[in-house]
Structure formats: structure tokens, C-alpha cells
Motif scaffolding. Structure first.
Motif: not given
Length: 352
Positions: A160-167, A266-274, A347-352
Motif C-alpha cells: 500500500l505504501a507505494v501506490i501514489p493515489e493512496l498516499q 507516477h499516478d494515473y493523472k501524470g503526477n510524480f512522487f519520490y 495513457h492519461i485520461f483527464q477531465t476537460d
């Protein structure tokens, strides 16, 4: 692994993602896709295999879609099981693109992991473990994703620790920080092909390194052509400024593999994490990560029905918060990860 990044603007990212899978539900396009994939892997008789496997591949995708649709519309009491089998169907489709004879024996159809039998009255998801078997779906899948060996056991909290969106949920529940958001400059330097980014200065204390030592440390984990270099410009106290240089990439957000470095996610929105810790538990493919966690939840749901009901419906378990976060995320992200694998493009699927 990934050639490019595609950002798809849409009103409903989840719907658009699944609509993109429709490309694989047509026999002519699937045959062409499989033949091209097999030819790239230098598999003999690629056209024959593509013809033989097209229907099987299509049904794997269609079945996966139905599992996911059913899971979203089902009660939490059975949701993990439906999501798990949706995962399995998607992974079988991917493996078929790498092994045209799949399944060549019944052993590769096994789960490939086991969870320990729960004997205690007290149960903690974070403390639970999953054990990797020598044969089965998971180790076979991993052989196509990484050259590194899997460990014998993994603790769920480490996964769980290395899933970006769950941080955010991870920090609230476990009072720990395992990933730090990377602040990227949007500036494009077309002369130096350089991405400027920022991290909190506290990362230096966590790794017990100086600024220059930290840059050397980052470069140890490079897997591509990119390199990290120091920045000569002054920055406000409390942050550090670094540069990422690549011979072919103008900006890291345009790189299919991101930083191509084991310390960055990186998360599914394209944000990066260290990634703060560099340990074997924290260094597996996210697809494998999701599979192992969902397997444990699926087994709880299926074989520990009373305990699962207590977790889901009582107010006594702290696990419910993280479980709900993970199920919601995985339903959205896992099919996206497999879609990327199939096309070898992000593929990054984002809202307009």
C-alpha cells in the motif's frame, strides 16, 4: 518500456478508458494487433497465432469488462472478488500477447500466490501477508514485467505504501509518509532538454546525504538515458531544486517512462512522487502490487466471510477506510495500467 505519453481529455475518464478497449473487441483489429505484437517479438508464424488467438483475446477483454461493471454496481460484500477476477481476465489477455501458446499447462492457471490462514480474533490488513508461489499466474506475469526476482513474502502495508493515489489515506491511517510529491516546473528548455523540479529539503535528512550526494544517489537508480544534475540557481529555504536531463525528451511529462528511475513513481493523472525508502518490498511493478492486495481481499471475501462482513459492516475496523480507498482506486487504475502495457504507451485520461 513505454514509447510515448498520450493525454486524452474527456468528460468521464473511466468511461473513456473502457471505450478505448473497444479497439480490442473487433476481430479484424485484434488480429492485426496480435500479429504486429508477435512479429515484434520475433515469434514464428505470427499470422497463424494471431488468427488462432483473436477470439480468445477478445473474450478475455469482454469478460474483464463485465467483471468490472458488475463490481462497480455490486455490494462491498462481494466487490473484491469481482474486481480480482476482472484483473485475472485482463492479465490473461496481456500474457497472451507475450506467449501465444498460453496457457500451455494448467500450472500457469493457478493464482501464483497464497494468503495465510487467519487464526487470530484480531485482524489487521496492514499486517497481513501474501506469499508468492513458484508457479502460477503471478510469477509468470512478473517474468514479462521485470528481470528482478520476487520475494517469498510481502506485507500488505508495504504494498500500500507505494501506490501514489493512496498516499493521503496511508498517511492518515498509518501516521507515516512513504512517498513525497514532486513539484515540476512546466518550463520547457528546448536547448538543454531539461526538466526542473523541486523536493522538500527534508529528503536529504531522510537519506542522510548532502545535496550533491543525493543527486549521486538518484543517478544510481536510473534505468534509462536520463540523468539528474544540480541546479545553480538559489531557491527559498526548505526546498531543493534539481534538473533532469535527457538526450531525447524535452520534459519528463512527455516521457513514456517518466524519470525511468526506481525512486520515482507516477499516478494515473501524470503526477510524480519520490519514494523515500528503496527496499525490495517497495520495488515491484504496480500491476503486481494491485494483484497481490486484491487477491488477499478476494480471499477474505470468499473464505473468511464472517470476518469480512465484520470489517465491512462494523464500526470497529480501521481497515475499512483503506480497503474502500483501494477498491475505488484499483477499479479505475488497474485497467488503465493493463491498457498501457498492451499498447506499450502511457495513457492519461483527464477531465476537460
Amino acid at each position: 518500456m513505454y514509447q510515448v505519453v498520450h493525454t486524452i481529455m474527456c468528460e468521464n475518464p473511466t468511461k473513456k478508458m473502457w471505450d478505448s478497449y473497444l479497439y480490442f473487441e473487433s476481430e479484424p483489429t485484434t488480429k492485426a494487433f496480435l500479429q504486429q505484437t508477435y512479429e515484434k517479438l520475433n515469434i514464428p508464424k505470427a499470422n497463424v497465432y494471431a488468427f488462432q488467438n483473436a477470439s480468445k483475446f477478445i473474450y478475455y477483454i469482454k469478460q474483464a469488462r463485465q467483471y468490472y461493471v458488475s463490481a462497480v454496481n455490486s455490494d462491498l460484500l462481494v466487490q473484491p472478488l469481482l474486481l480480482y477476477y476482472g484483473m485475472v481476465s485482463l492479465l490473461k489477455a496481456y500474457i497472451l500477447t507475450r506467449d501465444p501458446d498460453y496457457p500451455s499447462n494448467t500450472r500457469v492457471l493457478q493464482h501464483g500466490v497464497t494468503s495465510r490462514k487467519i487464526k487470530k480474533n484480531y485482524y489487521s490488513l496492514a499486517e497481513d501477508e501474501v506469499k508468492v508461489q513458484k508457479e502460477g499466474l503471478l510469477p509468470y506475469l512478473h517474468s514479462f514485467l521485470s528481470k528482478e526476482n520476487l520475494k517469498e513474502k510481502y506485507r500488505i502495508q508495504s504494498l500500500l505504501a507505494v501506490i501514489p493515489e493512496l498516499q493521503p489515506a496511508y498517511q492518515k491511517l498509518y501516521k507515516q509518509t512513504s512517498l513525497i510529491p514532486v513539484s515540476l516546473s512546466s518550463h520547457r528548455n528546448y536547448e538543454k532538454l531539461c526538466t526542473i523540479f523541486y523536493l522538500p529539503e527534508s529528503v536529504l535528512d531522510k537519506v542522510h546525504l548532502t545535496y550533491n550526494g543525493f543527486i549521486h544517489y538518484l543517478n544510481r537508480y536510473n534505468e534509462g538515458q536520463g540523468v539528474f544534475l544540480p541546479s545553480s540557481l538559489e531557491v527559498p529555504k526548505g526546498i531543493i531544486r534539481l534538473e533532469w536531463h535527457h538526450p531525447n525528451q524535452i520534459h519528463v511529462t512527455e516521457s513514456g517512462d517518466g524519470f525511468a528511475n526506481k525512486l520515482f513513481l507516477h499516478d494515473y493523472k501524470g503526477n510524480f512522487f519520490y519514494k523515500i525508502k528503496m527496499e525490495t518490498d517497495y520495488n515491484i511493478s504496480e500491476i503486481v502490487n494491485h494483484y497481490m492486495i486484491m487477491y488477499v481481499l478476494g480471499m477474505l471475501c470468499r473464505y473468511e466471510t464472517e470476518r469480512w462482513g465484520e470489517i465491512v459492516f462494523s464500526f470497529m475496523s480501521e481497515d475499512m477506510y483503506m480497503i474502500q480507498e483501494f477498491l475505488t482506486l484499483s477499479a479505475r487504475k488497474f485497467p488503465n495500467l493493463v491498457y498501457d502495457l498492451l499498447l506499450e504507451e502511457r495513457h492519461i485520461f483527464q477531465t476537460d
